[in-house]
Design an enzyme around this catalytic site. Structure first.
Site, PDB file in Angstrom:
ATOM      1  NE  ARG A  60      -3.763  -2.284   2.348  1.00 30.47           N
ATOM      2  CZ  ARG A  60      -3.536  -3.584   2.500  1.00 30.47           C
ATOM      3  NH1 ARG A  60      -2.322  -4.020   2.797  1.00 30.47           N
ATOM      4  NH2 ARG A  60      -4.521  -4.445   2.350  1.00 30.47           N
ATOM      5  CG  HIS A  85      -0.921  -5.616  -4.281  1.00 29.12           C
ATOM      6  ND1 HIS A  85       0.211  -5.494  -3.502  1.00 29.12           N
ATOM      7  CD2 HIS A  85      -1.686  -6.579  -3.676  1.00 29.12           C
ATOM      8  CE1 HIS A  85       0.142  -6.334  -2.480  1.00 29.12           C
ATOM      9  NE2 HIS A  85      -1.000  -7.000  -2.567  1.00 29.12           N
ATOM     10  CG  HIS A 159       0.058 -11.445  -3.727  1.00 35.09           C
ATOM     11  ND1 HIS A 159      -0.981 -12.181  -3.204  1.00 35.09           N
ATOM     12  CD2 HIS A 159       0.068 -10.272  -3.045  1.00 35.09           C
ATOM     13  CE1 HIS A 159      -1.592 -11.477  -2.269  1.00 35.09           C
ATOM     14  NE2 HIS A 159      -0.969 -10.313  -2.143  1.00 35.09           N
ATOM     15  CB  SER A 160       2.502 -17.890  -4.569  1.00 38.95           C
ATOM     16  OG  SER A 160       2.775 -17.957  -5.949  1.00 38.95           O
ATOM     17  CE1 TYR A 161      -4.378 -15.097  -0.479  1.00 35.31           C
ATOM     18  CE2 TYR A 161      -3.350 -14.535  -2.572  1.00 35.31           C
ATOM     19  CZ  TYR A 161      -4.156 -14.196  -1.502  1.00 35.31           C
ATOM     20  OH  TYR A 161      -4.723 -12.946  -1.445  1.00 35.31           O
ATOM     21  CD  GLN A 268       2.240  -7.013   4.468  1.00 30.73           C
ATOM     22  OE1 GLN A 268       3.195  -6.237   4.626  1.00 30.73           O
ATOM     23  NE2 GLN A 268       1.028  -6.729   4.886  1.00 30.73           N
ATOM     24  CD  GLU A 296       2.101 -10.188  -0.091  1.00 25.96           C
ATOM     25  OE1 GLU A 296       2.058  -9.117  -0.741  1.00 25.96           O
ATOM     26  OE2 GLU A 296       1.250 -10.488   0.778  1.00 25.96           O
TER      27      GLU A 296
END
Length: 332
Positions: A60, A85, A159-161, A268, A296
């Protein structure tokens, strides 16, 4: 991308998205450990950045505004009062150019993208290269490079989960997490850093010893209230430049492990708090709250507005470079 141990990584040029990472458990059984979709249609619809490279600035920026070299820039507002993002059409929605690579037994792909001057409000034309390399040792290495013709903020991240039990298999609350950080950056109610670097000691943010993610995620803590759980930046312990170990994730049920290293100053940790069961992903599985987590590697959120944070400004004739590694394994 595959290696001799059976690990497989799939990625596509839309968003430079990692669509699948298949790794063995303690018994050698392969499963896909990142959330996403079986077809491109899901990625073209609204989704929470599954597998994408986010930018030009990951995370952000307060009110979408920053001042640089005496000029104030206004970016797109797409997350409450803030910019998130890269804006409405960030790098996650761009079609990148892709080229395969094979270096000394390491296979991979290089994605490139050119972001024009004024893109989502950012100054300067920016050229970005992101490479994914799979090593024989089951490590996915992500290299970022960026150059610009004007000074501009850059904060690229992946940004993989992750769910080491398998995508859609359940929540990640029993995963055990270690983060090599003595401090984190507290945030306000809109998830913008206050500017302080707070000690994790005596707080639910102390992951210096392996701790189940669910152990304290709903504790009575103002920071957890602000993030609806964990959605914060940790200040990694480092004594100099170069790669440092950032985090370790362990799923005791499958035995799978993930070790994250990076040249970035922060990571993050987002615990998937806003997944709400409205997204149906791979194999028809519904992604409910906290069914995946993100680690992240990054510069700190809102760095352009915090002179005491590590600078995320790239200037002409400079090359922005960073590296992160995601090493998978299995405990017996």
């Amino acid at each position: 991308m595959t290696n001799a141990r059976g690990m497989e990584v799939r990625a596509m040029s839309y968003g430079a998205i990692i669509t699948s990472i298949r790794v063995p458990d303690r018994h050698g059984a392969l499963d896909d450990v990142v959330l996403g979709f079986d077809t491109i249609d899901g990625y073209l619809d609204t989704h929470p950045y599954f597998g994408a490279v986010v930018g030009r600035y990951g995370n952000r920026i307060a009110k979408g505004r920053f001042a640089l070299d005496g000029k104030t820039y206004q970016l797109a507002i797409n997350n409450g009062p803030n910019h998130l993002h890269g804006g409405v059409k960030g790098f996650d929605k761009a079609v990148w150019s892709g080229e395969t690579l094979d270096r000394n037994g390491n296979v991979g792909v290089v994605f490139t993208h050119m972001s024009p001057d004024g893109d989502e409000g950012y100054p300067g034309a920016l050229t970005v290269r992101v490479s994914y390399t799979l090593t024989p040792a089951d490590e996915l290495v992500v290299d970022y490079e960026a150059t610009a013709d004007k000074a501009t903020p850059v904060n690229l991240t992946q940004h993989s989960y992750f769910n080491l039990g398998g995508a859609g298999s359940g929540d990640i609350l029993q995963h055990r997490l270690t983060i090599d950080a003595d401090r984190f950056t507290p945030v306000d109610a809109t998830l913008i850093p206050t500017g302080k670097l707070a000690s994790v000691t005596g707080t639910p943010f102390d992951f210096r010893q392996a701790t189940a993610i669910g152990a304290r995620i709903d504790a009575d803590d103002r920071q957890l209230e602000n993030g609806t759980g964990y959605d914060h930046n940790w200040v990694l312990n480092r004594t100099g430049p170069g790669l440092v170990h950032a985090a370790r994730l362990v799923d005791r049920t499958s035995g799978r492990t993930l070790d994250v290293s990076t040249t970035e100053p922060g990571v993050q940790f987002y615990a998937g708090n806003f997944l709400d069961g409205t997204i149906t992903g791979k194999a028809g599985r519904v992604y409910k709250r906290r069914y995946g987590l993100c680690l992240e590697t990054q510069h700190f959120p809102d760095s352009p507005n915090h002179p005491t944070f590590p600078s995320a400004i790239v200037r002409p004739a400079e090359r922005c470079e960073s590296k992160s590694g995601f090493a998978f394994g299995a405990e017996r």
